[in-house]
Motif scaffolding. Sequence first.
Motif, PDB file in Angstrom:
ATOM      1  N   TRP A 467      43.823  31.799  45.572  1.00  0.00           N
ATOM      2  CA  TRP A 467      44.728  32.907  45.647  1.00  0.00           C
ATOM      3  C   TRP A 467      45.775  32.633  46.796  1.00  0.00           C
ATOM      4  CZ3 TRP A 467      44.481  38.571  47.408  1.00  0.00           C
ATOM      5  CH2 TRP A 467      45.465  39.391  47.095  1.00  0.00           C
ATOM      6  N   SER A 468      46.821  31.849  46.595  1.00  0.00           N
ATOM      7  CA  SER A 468      47.820  31.421  47.496  1.00  0.00           C
ATOM      8  C   SER A 468      48.635  32.632  48.075  1.00  0.00           C
ATOM      9  CB  SER A 468      48.610  30.130  46.809  1.00  0.00           C
ATOM     10  OG  SER A 468      49.458  30.834  45.880  1.00  0.00           O
ATOM     11  N   SER A 523      46.618  28.392  41.042  1.00  0.00           N
ATOM     12  CA  SER A 523      46.931  29.694  41.329  1.00  0.00           C
ATOM     13  C   SER A 523      46.024  30.640  40.462  1.00  0.00           C
ATOM     14  CB  SER A 523      48.529  29.700  40.710  1.00  0.00           C
ATOM     15  OG  SER A 523      48.930  31.130  40.580  1.00  0.00           O
ATOM     16  N   ILE A 524      46.035  31.993  40.984  1.00  0.00           N
ATOM     17  CA  ILE A 524      45.170  32.825  40.194  1.00  0.00           C
ATOM     18  C   ILE A 524      46.101  34.117  40.092  1.00  0.00           C
ATOM     19  CG2 ILE A 524      43.169  32.005  40.859  1.00  0.00           C
ATOM     20  CD1 ILE A 524      42.476  34.083  42.527  1.00  0.00           C
ATOM     21  N   SER A 525      46.006  34.790  39.322  1.00  0.00           N
ATOM     22  CA  SER A 525      46.242  36.297  39.089  1.00  0.00           C
ATOM     23  C   SER A 525      45.245  37.326  39.233  1.00  0.00           C
ATOM     24  CB  SER A 525      46.973  36.418  37.791  1.00  0.00           C
ATOM     25  OG  SER A 525      47.374  37.815  37.754  1.00  0.00           O
ATOM     26  N   TRP A 536      39.966  33.003  35.996  1.00  0.00           N
ATOM     27  CA  TRP A 536      41.354  33.352  36.418  1.00  0.00           C
ATOM     28  C   TRP A 536      42.177  32.168  36.894  1.00  0.00           C
ATOM     29  CZ3 TRP A 536      39.875  37.354  40.641  1.00  0.00           C
ATOM     30  CH2 TRP A 536      38.920  38.466  40.132  1.00  0.00           C
ATOM     31  N   LEU A 537      41.662  30.909  36.989  1.00  0.00           N
ATOM     32  CA  LEU A 537      42.325  30.008  37.557  1.00  0.00           C
ATOM     33  C   LEU A 537      43.401  29.260  36.544  1.00  0.00           C
ATOM     34  CD1 LEU A 537      42.070  28.133  40.057  1.00  0.00           C
ATOM     35  CD2 LEU A 537      40.393  26.403  38.534  1.00  0.00           C
ATOM     36  N   ASP A 540      50.914  28.661  38.345  1.00  0.00           N
ATOM     37  CA  ASP A 540      51.963  29.392  38.429  1.00  0.00           C
ATOM     38  C   ASP A 540      51.953  30.843  37.819  1.00  0.00           C
ATOM     39  OD1 ASP A 540      53.712  27.347  39.399  1.00  0.00           O
ATOM     40  OD2 ASP A 540      54.181  26.719  37.122  1.00  0.00           O
ATOM     41  N   ALA A 541      50.711  31.609  38.535  1.00  0.00           N
ATOM     42  CA  ALA A 541      50.594  33.109  37.996  1.00  0.00           C
ATOM     43  C   ALA A 541      51.857  33.832  38.454  1.00  0.00           C
ATOM     44  CB  ALA A 541      49.309  33.324  38.758  1.00  0.00           C
ATOM     45  N   THR A 542      52.257  34.657  37.726  1.00  0.00           N
ATOM     46  CA  THR A 542      53.495  35.595  38.036  1.00  0.00           C
ATOM     47  C   THR A 542      53.553  36.394  39.463  1.00  0.00           C
ATOM     48  OG1 THR A 542      53.725  36.070  35.578  1.00  0.00           O
ATOM     49  CG2 THR A 542      54.850  37.446  37.367  1.00  0.00           C
ATOM     50  N   MET A 543      52.247  36.686  39.798  1.00  0.00           N
ATOM     51  CA  MET A 543      52.061  37.580  40.903  1.00  0.00           C
ATOM     52  C   MET A 543      52.341  36.303  42.203  1.00  0.00           C
ATOM     53  SD  MET A 543      48.733  39.267  42.738  1.00  0.00           S
ATOM     54  CE  MET A 543      48.935  40.310  43.918  1.00  0.00           C
ATOM     55  N   ASP A 544      51.862  35.280  42.062  1.00  0.00           N
ATOM     56  CA  ASP A 544      51.977  34.158  43.204  1.00  0.00           C
ATOM     57  C   ASP A 544      53.497  33.622  43.102  1.00  0.00           C
ATOM     58  OD1 ASP A 544      49.417  33.981  43.962  1.00  0.00           O
ATOM     59  OD2 ASP A 544      48.834  32.255  42.940  1.00  0.00           O
TER      60      ASP A 544
END
Length: 591
Positions: A467-468, A523-525, A536-537, A540-544
């Motif tokens: 979770w960057s 990335s994870i959301s 979740w992996l 480019d998850a939107t939150m990140d």
Amino acid sequence: MNIQKILLTVICCVCALSVMAETSGRWIAWSLLPATRWEDAFVTGNGIHGTMVWGNPQDECITCVHEELFIRAWDRHAKTVPVTAPLLPEIRNLINLNRSNEADSLIVTEANRQMKAMGVNNHWPQIPHPAFDLRIRHLDVFPSCHTDYRRQLDMESGVTTVWGCGSSNGKEEVFSSRIENINVIRLKAGKAGKLHVRLNLEETPGRKGMHFDHNLDSAFCTVNSAAEQGWLTYHAKYRFDSGGYDGLARVLPRGGNMICDGYGLEITDADEILILLRITPWEEALTAPTKASVKKLLEAIPSNYEAILSSHQEEHSRLFLRMQLDLECAEGWRQTPVEQLLSEIHENGITPLFMEQIHAMGRYLLISSCGKYPPPLQGIWGGGWKPAWIGGFVWDSNINLAISGAAMGNLPECAESYCSYVEHLLPGWRLNAKNYLGCRGLLVAHYNDPSNGYLTHFGRSFPWMCWSGGAGWNIRPFYEYAMLTGDEDMMKKRVLPLYKEMAEFYEDFLVKEPDGLYHILPSISPENAVKGTNTWLSRDATMDIAIAREVFGLLLEMGKKYKFSKKECDRWRKYLDHLPDYRINKDGALA
């Protein structure tokens, strides 16, 4: 100074105490029914100490808590951060091949292997827990006497009061002093007679079985409760951690007799009983303060309830009264017990009275649970040993939400509780970033032991080490507070360095691909599994993406304001302008 001036000074001091003990009465929640379980208790707190006041008129229970008490799965000083950075190229390749389940397994399995080699077999680092219960048993009670029962919480003073205790229909008052850092309890006999009570410090019931991989039966190697003339004592030492805590209560009756049997105190024919109670956590047995030193501190506190309350109330009300939501419902507070209020909103929906009470209670709880740490999931309160979601410090939304009212509520003390806590965790967050992802900068732990910040909570399907955006998400309150209050010194000295450190993280972590964009991989959301997988992996998850955009955007804003070099601002602009676009779903909304 002549005798008249001395007498006038004394009279003014006494009058000041009398006035200070009164509040407006505007912010009192009340009930005509006893709280028969701790979940319905009225609570007190000074950010460090706290209580939950519940029980029945014959057998009152004051569950005492302290913000630093945690059952730990391993010693708090152990550095338990696995090294998975060498796996990053393979993990990225697997995700790009749509094999994210395999990527998840690879990083989690290796991290688990290393954790077990460190002696850690539990991914839930700690559970907050109650210290003990102060039990007040009225020994000459006749139930038919309890005709005037009422309990209330005055949010303006932080005092909870119960009327109708014991056969004398006596009165019980409880608060957590912000000045003396103790819990204060006063029992007063009613007109019907004298106090006849037995007092004990007892382990809060329910410490049995397993909870999130913690064996509660073996959580302590020592638990002792005892009494000596005028004192109640409690001692507990953790089994898997080097720490523990002590409880000490000074018991001061006015009138009557006191009998000590080594386990508790029985007091008969008293008009009043004052109890001053302190909880003292310690990290190492050798550094624990002695009982004698804590006794000395408690003996130095004036044995005058009004004087202790006056100094506390001045500080507490100063915080609480900085802001109020007044919808002209003062009469509703006076006329409506909490049970009726809740029944009415369930039947008819939200009312102005409910909005006033929930706003006031929210402020009261925030003020009362911000100390060395900001509030975890249940604040500093909990009368059970198995809190939901382990009751800890949860960084994907809960702490952020708990502290969100500090700036607009004009509570810099609460904002500082959060900010200083995050700064305390930064060495752990830096080690997380280095070991897990091979980067400079900060990587937040979703759950963490509050004494460090190491990322130890993860598992299959939820690889939190990926979770960057977590650190950028949780330094936002720093910026928000400094911006809303116009605190330029804080913005330059505390906010800006954190954002620059986050930029360094992204410079090391982002992956530039042939499309010319800097991608977030892995990335994870949080709480969202990728379609067609059990993890979740992703990439480019939107939150990140949103958090990375905000970090670079705010840096450019601060860079312009504080006249940073063009070279540095251009570097941040390059990353901001080359982050991926947000994906849009078939409904035209953010994916």
